[in-house]
Design a protein around this motif. Sequence first.
Motif, PDB file in Angstrom:
ATOM      1  N   PRO A 137       0.879  -1.176  -0.248  1.00  0.00           N
ATOM      2  CA  PRO A 137      -0.076   0.119   0.058  1.00  0.00           C
ATOM      3  C   PRO A 137       1.071   1.550  -0.039  1.00  0.00           C
ATOM      4  O   PRO A 137       2.140   1.065   0.145  1.00  0.00           O
ATOM      5  CB  PRO A 137      -0.725   0.121   1.498  1.00  0.00           C
ATOM      6  CG  PRO A 137      -0.026  -1.186   2.331  1.00  0.00           C
ATOM      7  CD  PRO A 137       0.900  -1.970   1.202  1.00  0.00           C
ATOM      8  N   CYS A 165       1.178   3.778   1.843  1.00  0.00           N
ATOM      9  CA  CYS A 165       2.163   4.204   3.115  1.00  0.00           C
ATOM     10  C   CYS A 165       3.540   3.283   3.150  1.00  0.00           C
ATOM     11  O   CYS A 165       4.509   4.005   3.408  1.00  0.00           O
ATOM     12  CB  CYS A 165       1.351   3.904   4.397  1.00  0.00           C
ATOM     13  SG  CYS A 165       0.681   2.039   4.542  1.00  0.00           S
ATOM     14  N   ILE A 201      -1.956   3.963  12.372  1.00  0.00           N
ATOM     15  CA  ILE A 201      -0.930   4.815  11.499  1.00  0.00           C
ATOM     16  C   ILE A 201      -1.841   6.156  11.164  1.00  0.00           C
ATOM     17  O   ILE A 201      -1.033   7.103  11.089  1.00  0.00           O
ATOM     18  CB  ILE A 201      -0.919   4.018  10.110  1.00  0.00           C
ATOM     19  CG1 ILE A 201       0.097   2.775  10.224  1.00  0.00           C
ATOM     20  CG2 ILE A 201      -0.249   5.120   9.121  1.00  0.00           C
ATOM     21  CD1 ILE A 201       0.219   1.953   9.209  1.00  0.00           C
ATOM     22  N   CYS A 215       0.293   7.649   7.040  1.00  0.00           N
ATOM     23  CA  CYS A 215      -0.686   7.375   5.886  1.00  0.00           C
ATOM     24  C   CYS A 215      -0.487   8.716   4.789  1.00  0.00           C
ATOM     25  O   CYS A 215      -0.959   9.877   4.920  1.00  0.00           O
ATOM     26  CB  CYS A 215      -1.824   7.251   6.261  1.00  0.00           C
ATOM     27  SG  CYS A 215      -3.169   7.006   4.865  1.00  0.00           S
ATOM     28  N   PRO A 216      -0.040   8.426   3.673  1.00  0.00           N
ATOM     29  CA  PRO A 216       0.081   9.700   2.604  1.00  0.00           C
ATOM     30  C   PRO A 216      -1.267  10.276   2.461  1.00  0.00           C
ATOM     31  O   PRO A 216      -1.525  11.395   2.044  1.00  0.00           O
ATOM     32  CB  PRO A 216       0.622   8.988   1.519  1.00  0.00           C
ATOM     33  CG  PRO A 216       1.302   7.684   1.789  1.00  0.00           C
ATOM     34  CD  PRO A 216       0.634   7.203   3.220  1.00  0.00           C
ATOM     35  N   TYR A 217      -2.435   9.331   2.402  1.00  0.00           N
ATOM     36  CA  TYR A 217      -3.369   9.913   2.054  1.00  0.00           C
ATOM     37  C   TYR A 217      -4.035  10.976   3.097  1.00  0.00           C
ATOM     38  O   TYR A 217      -4.676  11.893   2.578  1.00  0.00           O
ATOM     39  CB  TYR A 217      -4.599   8.763   2.044  1.00  0.00           C
ATOM     40  CG  TYR A 217      -4.218   7.847   0.854  1.00  0.00           C
ATOM     41  CD1 TYR A 217      -4.505   8.149  -0.335  1.00  0.00           C
ATOM     42  CD2 TYR A 217      -4.055   6.300   1.093  1.00  0.00           C
ATOM     43  CE1 TYR A 217      -4.297   7.215  -1.488  1.00  0.00           C
ATOM     44  CE2 TYR A 217      -3.668   5.484   0.014  1.00  0.00           C
ATOM     45  CZ  TYR A 217      -3.736   5.914  -1.353  1.00  0.00           C
ATOM     46  OH  TYR A 217      -3.527   5.323  -2.430  1.00  0.00           O
ATOM     47  N   CYS A 270      -7.445   4.678  -0.362  1.00  0.00           N
ATOM     48  CA  CYS A 270      -6.650   3.695  -0.284  1.00  0.00           C
ATOM     49  C   CYS A 270      -7.356   2.414  -1.188  1.00  0.00           C
ATOM     50  O   CYS A 270      -6.764   1.897  -2.054  1.00  0.00           O
ATOM     51  CB  CYS A 270      -6.158   3.418   1.038  1.00  0.00           C
ATOM     52  SG  CYS A 270      -4.857   2.330   1.060  1.00  0.00           S
TER      53      CYS A 270
HETATM   54 FE1  SF4 Z   1      -1.251   2.491   4.403  1.00  0.00          FE
HETATM   55 FE2  SF4 Z   1      -3.173   4.587   4.712  1.00  0.00          FE
HETATM   56 FE3  SF4 Z   1      -3.708   2.679   3.068  1.00  0.00          FE
HETATM   57 FE4  SF4 Z   1      -3.831   2.148   5.390  1.00  0.00          FE
HETATM   58  S1  SF4 Z   1      -5.262   3.729   4.455  1.00  0.00           S
HETATM   59  S2  SF4 Z   1      -2.951   0.684   3.850  1.00  0.00           S
HETATM   60  S3  SF4 Z   1      -2.255   3.600   6.659  1.00  0.00           S
HETATM   61  S4  SF4 Z   1      -2.082   3.936   2.891  1.00  0.00           S
END
Ligand code: SF4
Length: 204
Positions: free
Chosen positions: A17, A19, A105, A119-121, A160
């Motif tokens: 993912p 992150c 996170i 988390c980049p989002y 995500c």
């Molecule tokens: Fe990673 Fe954010 Fe996706 Fe969770 S929502 S898997 S923390 S990128």
Amino acid sequence: GADISARNIDTLSSSFPLCMQNLHRSLRRDAHLKHYGRLQYTLFLKGIGLNLEECLVFWRSSFSKITDDTFNKEYRYNVRHAYGDVGGDSNRRGNGYSPFSCQKILTEHPPGPGESHGCPYRHFSTENLTALLQAVGVKDHEVLRGVKEDKEKMKYHLACNRVFEYAHKQELKKVKDDGTWGAAQLETIVHPNEYFKRSYLLMN
Ligand code: SF4
């Protein structure tokens, strides 16, 4: 079968993912990650099935600008601790710490300057998020616009999952159509290790 080893992390990272892709890219760029990034990434790698020995090989070879001596003194212990190999606290009873969930996170320890965890989002500006997505191959304007809207509404999971669905569109259609994957496998992803697990299953 799965070859989850230090030398395969670059290849496997295409199933990570965002992150964890961000941590991996920062690590490759700087040959270093700060403490909390190392912890988030180490526990994720443990969760995908990288064993302690291979994890130590991975970190040692990734921190290419330091000596063995520095690595052994400053970094080895924390990796072993994350795996429950050392440390006298409650961590000892089990297998070390659990890999972080999205919830953790997203809500704990927001990254400061020079840190790549989180988390980049959530933690990136929209501009930087879009640039990162494009860098990892998400170039579809509709998807990027959807992510931007999710982010504005603080629906980080949705962003995500949107990217997951986009990146695995063909494979997902196949397992849905032939019934290999039912409702349980198609539920919203809320853990980075679940993201990897599904991506890996679909791509291999
Ligand atoms: Fe990673 Fe954010 Fe996706 Fe969770 S929502 S898997 S923390 S990128």
